[in-house]
Write a protein that holds these residues in place. Structure first.
Motif, PDB file in Angstrom:
ATOM      1  N   THR A   1       0.819  -1.112  -0.027  1.00  0.00           N
ATOM      2  CA  THR A   1      -0.074   0.110  -0.113  1.00  0.00           C
ATOM      3  C   THR A   1       0.734   1.143  -0.153  1.00  0.00           C
ATOM      4  O   THR A   1       0.565   2.166  -0.643  1.00  0.00           O
ATOM      5  CB  THR A   1      -0.939   0.070   1.197  1.00  0.00           C
ATOM      6  N   GLY A   2       1.944   1.212   0.846  1.00  0.00           N
ATOM      7  CA  GLY A   2       2.763   2.395   0.835  1.00  0.00           C
ATOM      8  C   GLY A   2       3.511   2.674  -0.516  1.00  0.00           C
ATOM      9  O   GLY A   2       3.655   3.849  -0.698  1.00  0.00           O
ATOM     10  N   MET A   3       3.404   1.492  -1.291  1.00  0.00           N
ATOM     11  CA  MET A   3       4.193   1.898  -2.569  1.00  0.00           C
ATOM     12  C   MET A   3       3.143   2.451  -3.663  1.00  0.00           C
ATOM     13  O   MET A   3       3.583   2.435  -4.765  1.00  0.00           O
ATOM     14  CB  MET A   3       5.087   0.763  -3.118  1.00  0.00           C
ATOM     15  N   GLY A   4       1.998   2.455  -3.035  1.00  0.00           N
ATOM     16  CA  GLY A   4       0.782   3.081  -4.047  1.00  0.00           C
ATOM     17  C   GLY A   4       0.284   1.892  -4.888  1.00  0.00           C
ATOM     18  O   GLY A   4      -0.513   2.129  -5.828  1.00  0.00           O
ATOM     19  N   ALA A   5       0.526   0.728  -4.490  1.00  0.00           N
ATOM     20  CA  ALA A   5      -0.209  -0.511  -5.132  1.00  0.00           C
ATOM     21  C   ALA A   5      -1.250  -0.965  -4.639  1.00  0.00           C
ATOM     22  O   ALA A   5      -1.698  -0.622  -3.572  1.00  0.00           O
ATOM     23  CB  ALA A   5       0.944  -1.505  -5.382  1.00  0.00           C
ATOM     24  N   ASP A   6      -1.807  -1.820  -5.240  1.00  0.00           N
ATOM     25  CA  ASP A   6      -3.354  -2.539  -4.695  1.00  0.00           C
ATOM     26  C   ASP A   6      -2.979  -3.591  -3.774  1.00  0.00           C
ATOM     27  O   ASP A   6      -2.371  -4.655  -4.502  1.00  0.00           O
ATOM     28  CB  ASP A   6      -4.520  -2.460  -5.573  1.00  0.00           C
ATOM     29  N   ALA A   7      -3.187  -3.607  -2.367  1.00  0.00           N
ATOM     30  CA  ALA A   7      -2.741  -4.696  -1.604  1.00  0.00           C
ATOM     31  C   ALA A   7      -3.872  -5.875  -1.753  1.00  0.00           C
ATOM     32  O   ALA A   7      -3.417  -7.130  -1.355  1.00  0.00           O
ATOM     33  CB  ALA A   7      -2.622  -4.512  -0.118  1.00  0.00           C
ATOM     34  N   ASP A   8      -4.936  -5.556  -2.573  1.00  0.00           N
ATOM     35  CA  ASP A   8      -5.904  -6.608  -2.705  1.00  0.00           C
ATOM     36  C   ASP A   8      -5.584  -7.667  -3.797  1.00  0.00           C
ATOM     37  O   ASP A   8      -5.922  -8.578  -4.069  1.00  0.00           O
ATOM     38  CB  ASP A   8      -7.193  -6.281  -2.768  1.00  0.00           C
TER      39      ASP A   8
END
Lengths: 516, 229
Positions: free
Chosen positions: A365-372
């Motif tokens: 999430t911190g890298m701006g990606a979707d953790a789902d």
């Protein structure tokens, strides 16, 4: 093969919110007495952090646990028997009170007794040891939620092995809570180090205890336990430790820490193991083989041969049945998502942990990606060196592959159940990558996510035929003396106080201890 | 008077010593401990405790040699008075200095560390006073009489009397002309014996020698056959 039963625990770290309810209820139950003010049989640490006591994982300093000598034999890390007997006079490996912390109380009376005036009265911290004014500078959970981490956490021994740039960024990257109790090891270093033979492992359920009547206060157990989960009661001069709440376990109930766990992250159940295989498992050459070696010591309760051997060794039918339903066996052996804490200490600990996936998800999430998106998470697990290296240093003697495998499984479970629930599809590629059947996956999900009380705790009661002997001990609890762990606070006045067992606890010989 | 000091006092002390230990062992297993305070303070203890204990072992060994082994026996194996004197005084002085330095450090720690001071019991206070008296009187005797003074052959008087006490044939006459400092040392030692069972000194009898050949991990059944009461 010699089959023995062990009551074991698994903690699912993803669910721990660091509320310390376990610590508080444990303390209220077991260590709310003079002499053990500083003692937490259960404590919750924030990782990364130095822990309680400070840097207890640094075995270069404390020499806890076991090591292999040049000929590959197990030896306590503190040295041979003779060397340790010579250090009875002054144990070079014993932590100071300041390595734990100086316990404090407050002069609450001031709030009530202060004369009327324009200002609100202020209470001051007083040392619970000396009664003097003190400044509170450390505590059992001083680093809670990374409090003071930039200053203190770089001293975490688990970070020592990691690369420089990781250290500087870690507080932005991840954090998790680590609740700790006594590991009730299969190869307990504290028991092995006790010069008096006062410490023992119970044959029936593997719980490690201190016989308060036989402890002579040599304090070797304290330094030899690599987890620093044996403590000195400075009032009685004797060792005390987590009891796995054995009176509750005997009654078929979970421990207090588990019962009161808000996150419902603790699991308690039986493990059948081969006692004859313990020493060989503890002395495999490569520390990274210890996890598998320990798993090989565990026996499959569904195996008819194991059940027959267990019966022959006096384990009752209901216990064998409980072992079959054990959540511990499922998590450690069938799903293989639970891992021991610091297997490299060679004590074969029996409180295992499901490593947290949340630090990885946070990082994604911190890298701006979707953790789902499972692909993002899978890539993160393989690509992110933090926190994998860190978790591996805790749970797999540095083998990141083991931790990554577990995290992959947990992540696959999330994605699999998500697909199943949202559109009813079965993601067979996820099953394949996790190496699990659909049924296993759903059962693991149920155990980890739904986590019903009856499934989390499968504790067979102690046996009725033992009940007579057990109740004979009830009126004869040797721990009931003044300052004892079972201190009842019920003593006739005078120099001596008659204890429940007809023995006399001599107040004459007990120091004043705390300020209360 | 002589009978009172050198016959009655020893037997009272020995009776209390023996009966007291039996009583305490049966009644107070929970209190039977070293009462360790190392977690509270270790800097001074790290130096003081080994000095005191190792010095005490040497001193006790010296006393066994000097009091229990008859002079005739050592002379029979070729140790003459001069050699005995030389060895006993030098070794005794070294051991004594270790004990004095060790006890000094341990007592200093009791006073200077508020944490340790707080755990000190009445029994401790009595014990430390008597123990200090025994040690200082013994040191004065060894250094004052045997090292710097002309020397006193206690093996001809005190040792014979002491063995007499232990074998129930006490001869108080042997103690009549013994120098006062040795007399006081002996009396204070009887006092120590009399308080011994009621102090932390009982941990001496629990010295864990059996640990050397015990199996490492101890298993116990929860319900021992025949429940211990």
């Amino acid at each position: 093969m010699r089959v023995m039963a062990q009551v074991a625990m698994v903690m699912n770290l993803d669910k721990c919110i660091g509320c310390h309810t376990c610590s508080v209820t444990c303390k209220q139950t077991w260590t709310n007495r003079d002499g053990v003010e500083y003692v937490w049989f259960n404590n919750v640490e924030t990782k990364p952090g130095v822990g309680y006591p400070k840097r207890y994982e640094d075995q270069e300093r404390w020499h806890g646990g076991w090591e292999l000598d040049r000929r590959g034999r197990l030896r306590l890390r503190a040295g041979g028997r003779g060397k340790r007997l010579l250090s009875l006079f002054a144990n070079p490996n014993l932590p100071d009170l300041d390595d734990y912390y100086e316990p404090a109380t407050y002069d609450y009376d001031t709030l009530i007794n202060a004369p009327a005036g324009p200002h609100v009265p202020v209470i001051r911290p007083k040392s619970a040891i000396t009664g003097r004014d003190m400044a509170i500078t450390w505590g059992a959970n001083w680093e809670d939620d990374l409090g003071g981490a930039p200053e203190h956490a770089p001293a975490d021994p688990n970070l020592a092995a990691m690369v420089e740039k990781v250290r500087m960024e870690f507080d932005k990257t991840f954090m998790f809570h680590l609740p700790r109790i006594c590991e009730h090891c299969l190869n307990p270093a504290c028991v092995a180090a006790c010069p008096s033979g006062a410490m023992y492992k119970r044959e029936e359920d593997g719980i490690v205890l201190v016989d308060q009547d036989r402890c002579r206060g040599w304090r070797m157990c304290v330094s030899s336990c690599p987890y620093k989960k044996v403590y000195v009661n400075h009032k009685t001069g004797k060792a005390e430790k987590c009891t796995f709440c054995f009176p509750r376990i005997e009654a078929g109930q979970p421990t207090v820490c588990a019962e009161t766990c808000v996150g419902r992250l603790r699991y308690i159940g039986l493990i059948l193991y081969d006692a004859d295989a313990v020493l060989d498992a503890a002395r495999v050459a490569d520390p990274r083989d210890l996890l598998e070696a320990q798993r090989r010591v565990f026996l499959d309760p569904d195996d008819p041969e194991v059940a027959a051997a267990a019966r022959a060794d006096g384990i009752s039918e209901d216990w064998i049945e409980a072992a079959r339903r054990s959540p511990i066996y499922r998590l450690a052996m069938r799903y293989r998502v639970a891992l021991p804490l610091h297997p490299e200490y060679r004590t074969l600990p029996m409180v295992w942990y499901i490593p947290p996936l949340s630090p990885v998800l946070d990082a994604v999430t911190g890298m701006g990606a979707d953790a789902d998106d499972p692909d993002n998470v899978f890539h993160a697990i393989t690509d992110l060196r933090i926190p994998l290296e860190y978790l591996a240093s805790l749970f797999s003697a540095g083998d990141t592959g083991v931790v990554a495998g577990v995290l992959m499984k947990l992540s696959a479970m999330r994605s699999y159940m998500r697909a199943r629930t949202l559109d009813g599809s079965v993601a067979s590629d996820l099953l394949e990558s996790a190496g699990m059947t659909a049924q296993d996956m759903e059962e693991m999900y149920r155990l980890l996510a739904v986590a019903k009380y009856d499934e989390r705790y499968v504790v067979p009661a102690a046996h009725r035929e033992d009940a007579a002997a057990l109740s004979a001990q009830v009126d004869g609890c040797s721990l009931d003396g003044d300052g004892g762990p079972g201190m009842s606070g019920f003593h006739p006045a005078g120099v001596t106080g008659r204890r429940g067992d007809g023995r006399v606890g001599l107040k004459l010989f007990v120091g004043r201890g705390g300020a209360a | 008077m002589s009978v009172a000091l050198w016959v009655v006092v020893p037997y009272i002390a020995l009776t209390v010593f023996v009966v007291g230990h039996v009583w305490r062992w049966r009644v107070d297993q929970f209190g039977w401990t070293t009462r360790t305070t190392q977690v509270l303070e270790s800097r001074l203890l790290r130096l003081g405790s080994p000095l005191f204990h190792l010095g005490a072992f040497a001193a006790i060994g010296g006393h066994v040699l000097g009091l229990l082994v008859p002079k005739s026996l050592t002379e029979a194996v070729g140790v003459d008075e001069h050699l005995y004197h030389l060895v006993s005084v030098s070794a005794g002085t070294v051991a004594g200095l270790m004990v004095v330095a060790g006890l000094g450090l341990l007592l200093a720690r009791r006073f200077t560390s508020p944490r340790v001071r707080r755990t000190t019991t009445r029994a401790d206070r009595v014990l430390f006073t008597v123990l200090a008296a025994v040690i200082l009187l013994g040191m004065t005797a060894t250094v004052g009489k045997n090292l710097l003074g002309g020397g006193y052959d206690y093996r001809a008087t005190i040792a014979v009397w002491f063995r007499g006490v232990l074998t129930f044939r006490p001869d108080p006459g042997l103690m009549a002309d013994v120098p006062l400092i040795f007399q006081l040392h002996a009396l204070s030692a009887w006092a120590l014996a009399a308080i011994w069972p009621f102090t932390r000194l009982v941990h001496v009898w629990s010295a864990p020698i059996a640990y050397l050949w015990r199996p490492y991990v101890v298993y116990r059944r929860r319900t021992p056959l025949g429940v211990r009461r």
